[in-house]
Scaffold this motif. Structure first.
Motif, short mmCIF file in Angstrom:
data_model
loop_
_atom_site.label_atom_id
_atom_site.label_comp_id
_atom_site.label_asym_id
_atom_site.label_seq_id
_atom_site.Cartn_x
_atom_site.Cartn_y
_atom_site.Cartn_z
N GLY A 64 -10.09 4.44 -2.95
CA GLY A 64 -9.24 4.36 -1.58
C GLY A 64 -9.87 4.65 -0.47
O GLY A 64 -11.12 5.46 -0.54
N CYS A 122 0.84 -1.28 0.03
CA CYS A 122 0.01 0.07 -0.01
C CYS A 122 0.79 1.25 -0.16
O CYS A 122 2.04 1.30 0.69
CB CYS A 122 -1.08 -0.04 1.41
SG CYS A 122 -2.48 -0.95 1.09
N ASP A 131 -3.21 4.71 -1.62
CA ASP A 131 -4.30 3.94 -1.43
C ASP A 131 -5.11 4.30 -0.13
O ASP A 131 -6.47 3.79 0.10
CB ASP A 131 -3.76 2.57 -1.39
CG ASP A 131 -3.06 2.13 -2.44
OD1 ASP A 131 -3.61 2.09 -3.69
OD2 ASP A 131 -1.77 2.16 -2.33
N ARG A 183 -6.52 7.61 -4.58
CA ARG A 183 -7.30 7.06 -5.63
C ARG A 183 -8.40 6.83 -5.49
O ARG A 183 -9.31 6.74 -4.09
CB ARG A 183 -6.28 5.87 -6.26
CG ARG A 183 -6.64 4.86 -4.96
CD ARG A 183 -6.01 3.48 -5.52
NE ARG A 183 -6.09 2.40 -4.48
CZ ARG A 183 -7.09 1.74 -4.28
NH1 ARG A 183 -8.28 1.82 -5.01
NH2 ARG A 183 -7.06 0.53 -3.24
#
Length: 270
Positions: free
Chosen positions: A192, A97, A168, A189
């Motif tokens: 996310g 991540c 993330d 994102r």
């Protein structure tokens, strides 16, 4: 099992559970229970013990992350382990991540995230107070023995922060986190998770409004209460004091669109 080595940490633990986190070096260590020679620990296994010069038995264990967090130097209140565990689990942290966090405090959340990343991925910690950033760095290096290669501490204000990343996960532990939602919404994102920790429900309500206005959905808020029990051969009852409310954890998912319809925030108590 791996034997204790010179230079690593050991949790000297009394028969009543009192702990002292000490680095194994040559020389004595003394407490109110007496003195032990630290070099005598080298070569012993976890669960072995030493007797002090006063006859007290001290068991030898490697410190857990919880042990270390409660012993480290700090300027601020730490995030409690009950909340750290929930943040890591509900934040779905996994190796690989890319994580952005602000603020770093004394480094408790950073340590939990770095452990969960397992040496992979990337953790970027944004902190505008130099003294906090410095102490967190010291605590993190002391725990790992060196600066983690996948960790970067950035001096700055998250409200004006920009990096060419799409995280993330974003974690916020700030007095007024709603002020930075507009900026951090550009750094995560679609799909996310944003996780925020706030002590007061008024902060949660302000966060909810900003999250809705900037394209976040599935917003949930909960708190965790931890009650220990006293158990022995004769009794089993709750301990008089408990770690009750420490903060509300809010979790939201980033979407590609803005929401104008009202949505009710869900408040859970576990």
């Amino acid at each position: 099992m791996n034997a204790f080595r010179q230079g690593e940490w050991v949790a000297l633990t009394s028969q009543k559970g009192k702990k002292w986190l000490i680095r194994i070096e040559e020389g004595p260590y003394s407490s109110h229970l007496g003195t032990v020679q630290m070099e005598d620990i080298v070569g012993k296994e976890e669960g072995d013990y030493l007797d002090t010069n006063k006859g007290a038995r001290m068991f030898l264990f490697r410190p857990t992350l919880e042990d270390y967090i409660f012993s480290m130097n700090r300027h601020t209140q730490i995030i409690y382990p009950k909340d750290l565990g929930a943040i890591v689990f509900y934040g779905d942290i996994q190796p690989g991540c890319t994580i952005l966090e602000s603020g770093i405090g004394s480094g408790a959340l950073s340590l939990a995230l770095l452990r969960a990343l397992g040496g992979t991925g990337r953790l970027i910690s944004v902190e505008k107070r130099p003294e906090f950033a410095h102490m967190a760095r010291v605590n993190i290096v002391k725990y790992f023995g060196k600066p983690p290669e996948n960790h970067e501490v950035v001096a700055g204000d998250i409200q004006d922060f920009y990096m060419n990343i799409k995280a993330d996960r974003i974690f916020l532990d700030l007095p007024e986190p709603w002020h930075c939602i507009a900026s951090v919404s550009q750094l995560i994102r679609h799909g996310g998770l944003l996780i925020s920790l706030s002590p007061n429900v008024g902060q949660v309500q302000l966060m909810f409004r900003e999250l809705k206005a900037h394209g976040f959905a599935n917003i949930t808020t909960f708190e965790l209460l931890k009650r220990d029990w006293m158990v022995d051969e004769r009794r089993a009852r709750p301990i008089d004091r408990m770690v009750a409310h420490t903060g509300f954890i809010t979790i939201a998912k980033r979407t590609p669109r803005l929401f104008t319809e009202p949505e009710q925030v869900i408040l859970d108590k576990v």
